[in-house]
Scaffold this active site. Sequence first.
Site, PDB file in Angstrom:
ATOM      1  N   SER A  86      41.240 -12.676   6.164  1.00 28.97           N
ATOM      2  CA  SER A  86      41.955 -13.658   5.839  1.00 28.97           C
ATOM      3  C   SER A  86      43.488 -13.651   5.531  1.00 28.97           C
ATOM      4  O   SER A  86      44.009 -14.712   5.655  1.00 28.97           O
ATOM      5  CB  SER A  86      41.106 -14.241   4.668  1.00 28.97           C
ATOM      6  OG  SER A  86      41.173 -13.157   3.577  1.00 28.97           O
ATOM      7  N   HIS A 114      37.006 -17.662   8.552  1.00 27.09           N
ATOM      8  CA  HIS A 114      38.089 -18.169   9.258  1.00 27.09           C
ATOM      9  C   HIS A 114      37.553 -18.183  10.763  1.00 27.09           C
ATOM     10  O   HIS A 114      38.561 -18.183  11.691  1.00 27.09           O
ATOM     11  CB  HIS A 114      39.259 -17.124   8.898  1.00 27.09           C
ATOM     12  CG  HIS A 114      39.615 -17.255   7.568  1.00 27.09           C
ATOM     13  ND1 HIS A 114      40.347 -18.454   7.176  1.00 27.09           N
ATOM     14  CD2 HIS A 114      39.472 -16.561   6.450  1.00 27.09           C
ATOM     15  CE1 HIS A 114      40.578 -18.179   5.876  1.00 27.09           C
ATOM     16  NE2 HIS A 114      40.033 -17.375   5.435  1.00 27.09           N
ATOM     17  N   LYS A 140      37.088 -24.251   5.438  1.00 27.07           N
ATOM     18  CA  LYS A 140      38.253 -23.872   6.248  1.00 27.07           C
ATOM     19  C   LYS A 140      38.389 -25.174   7.486  1.00 27.07           C
ATOM     20  O   LYS A 140      38.569 -26.096   7.200  1.00 27.07           O
ATOM     21  CB  LYS A 140      38.220 -22.546   6.858  1.00 27.07           C
ATOM     22  CG  LYS A 140      38.206 -21.481   5.652  1.00 27.07           C
ATOM     23  CD  LYS A 140      39.246 -21.343   4.547  1.00 27.07           C
ATOM     24  CE  LYS A 140      38.981 -20.416   3.594  1.00 27.07           C
ATOM     25  NZ  LYS A 140      39.524 -19.972   2.434  1.00 27.07           N
TER      26      LYS A 140
HETATM   27  C1  LIG Z   1      37.106 -14.577   4.122  1.00 28.79           C
HETATM   28  C2  LIG Z   1      36.771 -15.583   2.854  1.00 28.79           C
HETATM   29  N1  LIG Z   1      35.488 -15.559   2.291  1.00 28.79           N
HETATM   30  C3  LIG Z   1      35.252 -16.616   1.464  1.00 28.79           C
HETATM   31  C4  LIG Z   1      36.128 -17.363   1.083  1.00 28.79           C
HETATM   32  C5  LIG Z   1      35.721 -18.199  -0.059  1.00 28.79           C
HETATM   33  O1  LIG Z   1      35.201 -19.528   0.524  1.00 28.79           O
HETATM   34  P1  LIG Z   1      35.257 -20.705  -0.478  1.00 28.79           P
HETATM   35  O2  LIG Z   1      36.579 -21.224  -0.602  1.00 28.79           O
HETATM   36  O3  LIG Z   1      34.455 -21.466   0.198  1.00 28.79           O
HETATM   37  O4  LIG Z   1      34.792 -20.315  -1.907  1.00 28.79           O
HETATM   38  C6  LIG Z   1      37.453 -17.346   1.418  1.00 28.79           C
HETATM   39  C7  LIG Z   1      38.516 -18.385   1.061  1.00 28.79           C
HETATM   40  O5  LIG Z   1      38.661 -19.299   0.350  1.00 28.79           O
HETATM   41  C8  LIG Z   1      37.736 -16.515   2.561  1.00 28.79           C
HETATM   42  O6  LIG Z   1      39.061 -16.564   2.959  1.00 28.79           O
END
Ligand SMILES: Cc1ncc(COP(=O)(O)O)c(C=O)c1O
Length: 285
Positions: A86, A114, A140
Amino acid sequence: MKDTEDAVVFGSGYLANTGIIPALTGKTDAIFVDELAHACIWAGAKLAGAALFTFRHNDLDHLASLLAATRGQARHALIVTDGVFSMDGDLAPIAGLAALADAHGAWLMTDDAHGIGVLNAGHGSAYGEAVPLQMGTLSKAVGAYGGYLCASRVVCDLIRNRARSFVYTTGLPPGVVAASIASLDLIASEPDYCAQPLRKARLFTEALGLPAAQSPIVPLILGAAEAALAAQAQLEAHGFLVAAIRPPTVPEGTARLRFTFTAAHEEADISRLAGLVRPMVAVPA
Ligand SMILES: Cc1ncc(COP(=O)(O)O)c(C=O)c1O
């Protein structure tokens, strides 16, 4: 879209990771996590109470040596990584991780937050690879809210019954689910549109002579937090919203600008942005 038998939808990606990992592993098990994995993977791994091993970023040899040294002491083993990292935008070596998982009798879970909607015609980072646990978020490229696990029917049934962040919290509002479904339909029917964010990120990296973007996320490491904040302010003054990412989200001394490209960005704006960023790119000695 993920070629799995079933899927479970959670309230968010964070809730998915903090529910799935402790549902599958416990005190007698071992979890192996890439050092740059997302915060909610770490949260889930800590909640599980299993032995927790960190492998160096994308380092298959390091993971192999950790598995060789410790796998025998654990009942179950789970390898977890982001598919697209990320804060760095690079990709996990999923085929190599799947081979190691197979060789050591471990599960492999990838977080495709992502990747979905933008890589492999929208299927995501693990498409075509042997990944039994494909987690992700609807927040996303899908543009809505929620998290998911795509897996076999038996795993999804177990998760519906055991994942505390699924059982003991309210499900998504119908409007949000409808938005996700509409978006997934678009992703499935418009592969060329899905390819645009990566194409645009590559226009940017090419204009700056940087290594070709692997995903729509492009970091520019500036070092000090103050430098990243100043660069963010400078770009904002020219109409570009680019986040400065600082410790503890990234390691000390690696504060950065994190560019994220969408299908809607205009090529003229990308070259204007590259022109503003060019003086910030360190010239190799
Ligand atoms: C790699 C990754 N996993 C999980 C999440 C968490 O997802 P959510 O925003 O739906 O809680 C994010 C960012 O928010 C992320 O970048």
